[in-house]
Design a protein around this motif. Structure first.
Motif, mmCIF file in Angstrom:
data_model
loop_
_atom_site.group_PDB
_atom_site.id
_atom_site.type_symbol
_atom_site.label_atom_id
_atom_site.label_comp_id
_atom_site.label_asym_id
_atom_site.label_seq_id
_atom_site.Cartn_x
_atom_site.Cartn_y
_atom_site.Cartn_z
ATOM 1 N N SER A 93 0.827 -1.206 0.000
ATOM 2 C CA SER A 93 0.000 0.000 0.000
ATOM 3 C C SER A 93 0.861 1.254 0.000
ATOM 4 N N ASP A 94 2.099 1.152 0.474
ATOM 5 C CA ASP A 94 3.006 2.298 0.523
ATOM 6 C C ASP A 94 3.864 2.311 -0.735
ATOM 7 N N ILE A 95 3.519 3.153 -1.673
ATOM 8 C CA ILE A 95 4.182 3.203 -2.979
ATOM 9 C C ILE A 95 5.652 3.604 -2.871
ATOM 10 N N ASP A 96 6.037 4.314 -1.811
ATOM 11 C CA ASP A 96 7.422 4.755 -1.649
ATOM 12 C C ASP A 96 8.410 3.624 -1.397
ATOM 13 N N VAL A 97 7.919 2.465 -0.981
ATOM 14 C CA VAL A 97 8.845 1.365 -0.727
ATOM 15 C C VAL A 97 8.935 0.384 -1.896
ATOM 16 N N VAL A 98 8.186 0.641 -2.964
ATOM 17 C CA VAL A 98 8.328 -0.172 -4.166
ATOM 18 C C VAL A 98 9.693 0.151 -4.761
ATOM 19 N N ASP A 99 10.384 -0.879 -5.205
ATOM 20 C CA ASP A 99 11.725 -0.641 -5.722
ATOM 21 C C ASP A 99 11.746 -0.584 -7.240
ATOM 22 N N GLY A 100 12.892 -0.199 -7.763
ATOM 23 C CA GLY A 100 13.093 -0.103 -9.199
ATOM 24 C C GLY A 100 14.571 0.079 -9.479
ATOM 25 N N CYS A 101 14.861 0.639 -10.634
ATOM 26 C CA CYS A 101 16.247 0.845 -11.061
ATOM 27 C C CYS A 101 16.529 2.338 -11.201
ATOM 28 N N ALA A 102 17.746 2.709 -10.876
ATOM 29 C CA ALA A 102 18.194 4.101 -11.010
ATOM 30 C C ALA A 102 19.476 4.108 -11.842
ATOM 31 N N ILE A 103 19.571 5.075 -12.719
ATOM 32 C CA ILE A 103 20.793 5.274 -13.495
ATOM 33 C C ILE A 103 21.266 6.692 -13.243
ATOM 34 N N PHE A 104 22.513 6.813 -12.829
ATOM 35 C CA PHE A 104 23.139 8.114 -12.593
ATOM 36 C C PHE A 104 24.289 8.278 -13.578
ATOM 37 N N PHE A 105 24.474 9.502 -14.028
ATOM 38 C CA PHE A 105 25.555 9.795 -14.973
ATOM 39 C C PHE A 105 26.244 11.075 -14.531
ATOM 40 N N HIS A 106 27.555 11.085 -14.675
ATOM 41 C CA HIS A 106 28.308 12.270 -14.258
ATOM 42 C C HIS A 106 28.033 13.387 -15.261
ATOM 43 N N ARG A 107 27.519 14.508 -14.770
ATOM 44 C CA ARG A 107 27.087 15.583 -15.670
ATOM 45 C C ARG A 107 28.242 16.306 -16.355
ATOM 46 N N SER A 108 29.476 16.080 -15.924
ATOM 47 C CA SER A 108 30.609 16.671 -16.642
ATOM 48 C C SER A 108 30.931 15.886 -17.911
ATOM 49 N N ARG A 109 30.380 14.670 -18.030
ATOM 50 C CA ARG A 109 30.662 13.823 -19.187
ATOM 51 C C ARG A 109 29.438 13.525 -20.035
ATOM 52 N N PHE A 110 28.242 13.538 -19.409
ATOM 53 C CA PHE A 110 27.025 13.125 -20.110
ATOM 54 C C PHE A 110 25.880 14.081 -19.801
ATOM 55 N N ALA A 111 24.883 14.061 -20.678
ATOM 56 C CA ALA A 111 23.669 14.845 -20.468
ATOM 57 C C ALA A 111 22.469 13.993 -20.884
ATOM 58 N N LEU A 112 21.389 14.133 -20.163
ATOM 59 C CA LEU A 112 20.157 13.415 -20.497
ATOM 60 C C LEU A 112 19.536 14.071 -21.724
ATOM 61 N N ARG A 113 19.344 13.284 -22.754
ATOM 62 C CA ARG A 113 18.762 13.810 -23.992
ATOM 63 C C ARG A 113 17.285 13.482 -24.124
ATOM 64 N N GLU A 114 16.895 12.345 -23.554
ATOM 65 C CA GLU A 114 15.504 11.925 -23.683
ATOM 66 C C GLU A 114 15.189 10.956 -22.548
#
Length: 117
Positions: A93-114
């Motif tokens: 019932s608590d949606i905050d404890v549902v898990d998933g995947c996270a991707i982090f990228f160093h912003r000095s090397r990459f930028a989110l395009r889409e």
């Protein structure tokens, strides 16, 4: 060589073990204090940062841990990130404890395009 340094990058893939799964029932050989997120979170972050990766892929990240811990902590280290919650139906019932995947990228090397949701 400068050209090679910019054309290569390091990727880290890490399962953080969502707190919702870190139970004494699932891990009876582990002391309960060591399973507690308050204890593990700092050590997980230290381990992740030790590899000095340009892209960090994390599995079993709870929604609340992404928002309240990983995003602010990794942002301080120069990373931006995206999160995708599991798409299967959850009985929780608590949606905050549902898990998933996270991707982090160093912003000095990459930028989110889409981003697709």
């Amino acid at each position: 060589d400068r050209k090679n340094a910019q054309s290569t990058f390091k990727v880290l893939c890490y399962n953080v073990l969502a707190a919702t799964y870190a139970t004494g029932y699932m891990y009876p050989y582990c002391p309960l204090w060591a399973l507690h997120w308050g204890y593990r979170s700092k050590r997980v972050l230290q381990e992740i940062m030790r590899y000095r990766a340009d892209i960090i892929c994390l599995q079993e990240v709870q929604v609340n841990h992404y928002k309240d811990f990983f995003l602010p902590k990794l942002s301080q280290q120069g990373f931006d990130g995206v999160f995708k919650r599991k798409t299967r139906e959850s009985s929780r019932s608590d949606i905050d404890v549902v898990d998933g995947c996270a991707i982090f990228f160093h912003r000095s090397r990459f930028a989110l395009r889409e981003k697709h949701t």
